[in-house]
Design an enzyme around this catalytic site. Structure first.
Site, short mmCIF file in Angstrom:
data_model
loop_
_atom_site.label_atom_id
_atom_site.label_comp_id
_atom_site.label_asym_id
_atom_site.label_seq_id
_atom_site.Cartn_x
_atom_site.Cartn_y
_atom_site.Cartn_z
N ASP A 12 -7.15 -68.40 47.69
CA ASP A 12 -6.78 -68.37 46.27
C ASP A 12 -5.72 -67.33 45.97
O ASP A 12 -5.69 -66.76 44.87
CB ASP A 12 -8.01 -68.13 45.38
CG ASP A 12 -9.14 -69.07 45.70
OD1 ASP A 12 -8.86 -70.27 45.83
OD2 ASP A 12 -10.28 -68.61 45.87
N HIS A 40 -5.20 -76.03 46.28
CA HIS A 40 -3.93 -75.41 45.91
C HIS A 40 -3.62 -75.87 44.50
O HIS A 40 -3.77 -77.04 44.19
CB HIS A 40 -2.80 -75.95 46.77
CG HIS A 40 -2.71 -75.31 48.09
ND1 HIS A 40 -3.06 -74.00 48.33
CD2 HIS A 40 -2.25 -75.79 49.26
CE1 HIS A 40 -2.83 -73.73 49.59
NE2 HIS A 40 -2.35 -74.79 50.19
P1 GDP Z 1 -4.13 -71.09 46.58
O1 GDP Z 1 -5.30 -71.81 47.13
O2 GDP Z 1 -3.78 -69.90 47.41
O3 GDP Z 1 -2.95 -71.97 46.31
O4 GDP Z 1 -4.57 -70.47 45.20
P2 GDP Z 1 -5.06 -71.21 43.88
O5 GDP Z 1 -4.16 -72.31 43.56
O6 GDP Z 1 -6.51 -71.49 43.92
O7 GDP Z 1 -4.92 -70.04 42.86
C1 GDP Z 1 -3.79 -69.70 42.37
C2 GDP Z 1 -3.90 -69.77 40.85
O8 GDP Z 1 -3.11 -68.77 40.33
C3 GDP Z 1 -3.35 -71.06 40.28
O9 GDP Z 1 -3.96 -71.36 39.06
C4 GDP Z 1 -1.88 -70.73 40.09
O10 GDP Z 1 -1.23 -71.53 39.13
C5 GDP Z 1 -1.98 -69.31 39.65
N1 GDP Z 1 -0.87 -68.45 40.05
C6 GDP Z 1 -0.17 -68.44 41.22
N2 GDP Z 1 0.72 -67.42 41.23
C7 GDP Z 1 0.55 -66.77 40.06
C8 GDP Z 1 1.15 -65.61 39.48
O11 GDP Z 1 2.01 -64.95 40.04
N3 GDP Z 1 0.67 -65.23 38.25
C9 GDP Z 1 -0.28 -65.91 37.59
N4 GDP Z 1 -0.67 -65.45 36.38
N5 GDP Z 1 -0.86 -67.00 38.11
C10 GDP Z 1 -0.45 -67.41 39.31
#
Ligand code: GDP
Length: 423
Positions: A12, A40
């Site tokens: 995440d 993701h």
């Molecule tokens: P992944 O499995 O590593 O892709 O992570 P997730 O998708 O579960 O979690 C990432 C969450 O954080 C998602 O809701 C993204 O839209 C959000 N996100 C990603 N980068 C950023 C950031 O720089 N700032 C904020 N506020 N949200 C972000």
């Protein structure tokens, strides 16, 4: 150019948005491990997409996406994910989605077994996502898994299913005292959800070998983070596959490959879904404020994530185990909500202070040594240059970079595609 994108922490980290960002430069995106037990999240001009199984390049029409050999694929889940994309107007065809004939199929009885075992464990449960991932990877190593390519050979599929199901039902009935799974029903499930993907199945090794020979740009995308790796993570609270960049060549079907670039995605604070040792964990109001600011609820399960300050000990270890050549620091904008920012600089256990990550019982006994950094208390989501960031935020980035000893090349300040600072 061969690039891997992997997580430095517990998952995440925001890998999805980094893959989506870097996908622009790629010809091919490959998912090389895991199943639909994590998500993701990709936000782009068409909306917000949660991709559990499909590679993140699927949202860009000119990219070839590969679901590779290291994956465990729940066909029913995949059918749902494909339908949601098609409903949103995304084109998916055998040209832009290829599925390895050697990837394993996560079956309904694997999902059931996951739930039955968590129930049996009661308070000692692992916090499984109940998607059958542990059981299916277990079956793989017992040589009792069906593979995607078996769908192309109905006689062989039936024969394998009959043998495996007889064996599996001994466990379902005998160990868990639960209803056995019916052969015809399982066969029906395989035919119903397997049929639409038949044109996508291929030998991805030869496809990728040719792509490498043609100098294509290929990105290898991992799910979860270094601390969930089956071998090097917080075992037994890990995932059941290898989440490391080094596994990409094997999981993708080109074992001899050397990666040119390993981007580690590292979060500006810590979050962790499920059970297991999480030394950085904060509780009470401080935790709730961070959880709310960061919207820390699981993409696949909706569960509230455990949250804490940035963990230097775990993140340095994660960076090393990934062999990261550079880092993307994500979600630093979330910290704008905090007056002061907690950072875990060391662990203490058994009367000793240490900064090298540890596992097993010693990790369970570890307590964090926390230092606070000054907050900036200003919205930074509009910053697009390093110099736009408040001084305190720049110092924070520098502190983290020094701690993990790997250059930070992107700073993400929001979920939108353009919300980042190139360094
Ligand atoms: P992944 O499995 O590593 O892709 O992570 P997730 O998708 O579960 O979690 C990432 C969450 O954080 C998602 O809701 C993204 O839209 C959000 N996100 C990603 N980068 C950023 C950031 O720089 N700032 C904020 N506020 N949200 C972000």
């Amino acid at each position: 150019m061969l690039t891997a994108i992997t997580g430095i922490n517990w998952g995440d980290e925001g890998k999805g948005r980094m893959v989506d960002l870097l996908a622009e430069e790629q010809d091919i995106v490959v998912r090389y491990q895991g199943g639909n037990n994590a998500g993701h999240t990709v936000v782009n001009d068409r909306g917000k997409f949660i991709l559990n199984l499909l590679p993140s390049g699927i949202l860009r029409p000119d990219i070839v996406n590969i679901m590779a050999t290291g994956m465990a694929i729940d066909l029913q889940h995949l059918a749902g994910e494909l339908q949601r994309l098609r409903d949103a107007g995304v084109t998916v065809s055998p040209e832009n989605l290829k599925i390895s004939d050697k990837a394993i199929i996560c079956m309904p009885y694997n999902v059931a077994q996951d739930g039955l075992e968590e129930k049996r464990l009661k308070d000692a449960k692992f916090g499984s996502t109940m998607r059958g991932i542990g059981p299916i990877y277990g079956d793989k190593y017992l040589k009792k898994a069906l593979r995607i390519g078996d769908l192309l050979d109905p006689d062989y599929l039936r024969q394998r299913l009959a043998g495996i199901l007889e064996w599996k039902n001994l466990t379902i009935e005998g160990v868990y005292n639960s209803e056995p799974f019916d052969y015809q029903q399982m066969l029906g499930w395989l035919e119903q959800y397997g049929e639409p993907i038949l044109p996508h199945i291929c030998d991805i090794s030869s496809y990728l070998r040719q792509a490498v020979a043609d100098n294509k740009k290929i990105m290898f995308e991992a799910q979860l983070g270094a601390l969930r790796d089956i071998d090097y993570g917080i075992y037994p609270f890990t995932s059941s596959s290898s989440t490391l960049a080094a596994y990409a060549p094997i999981g993708a079907g080109l074992p001899g490959l050397k990666l040119d670039r390993v981007m580690g995605v590292m979060k500006a604070y810590s979050s962790c879904v499920g059970e297991g040792p999480f030394i950085a964990e904060m509780f009470g109001d401080e935790a709730e404020a961070l959880r709310a600011a960061g919207n820390e609820y699981g993409a696949a399960t909706g569960r509230p994530r455990r949250v804490g300050g940035f963990d230097m000990v775990a993140s340095r270890y994660g960076t090393l185990m990934q062999g990261a050549t550079e880092l993307a620091l994500t979600k630093i904008d979330v910290l704008s909500a905090l007056d002061q920012i907690p950072v875990i600089v060391a662990y203490e256990a058994d009367g000793e202070r240490f900064t090298d990550f540890t596992t097993g019982g010693r990790l369970n006994r570890a307590r964090p040594v926390i230092e606070y950094q000054p907050g900036w208390k200003r919205d930074i989501s509009g910053c697009r240059k390093l110099s736009d960031l408040p001084r305190e935020a720049r110092s924070y980035v520098q502190l983290l970079e020094d701690a993990v000893q790997c250059p930070i090349s992107y700073i993400s300040v929001g979920p939108e595609r353009d919300a980042f600072i190139p360094v």
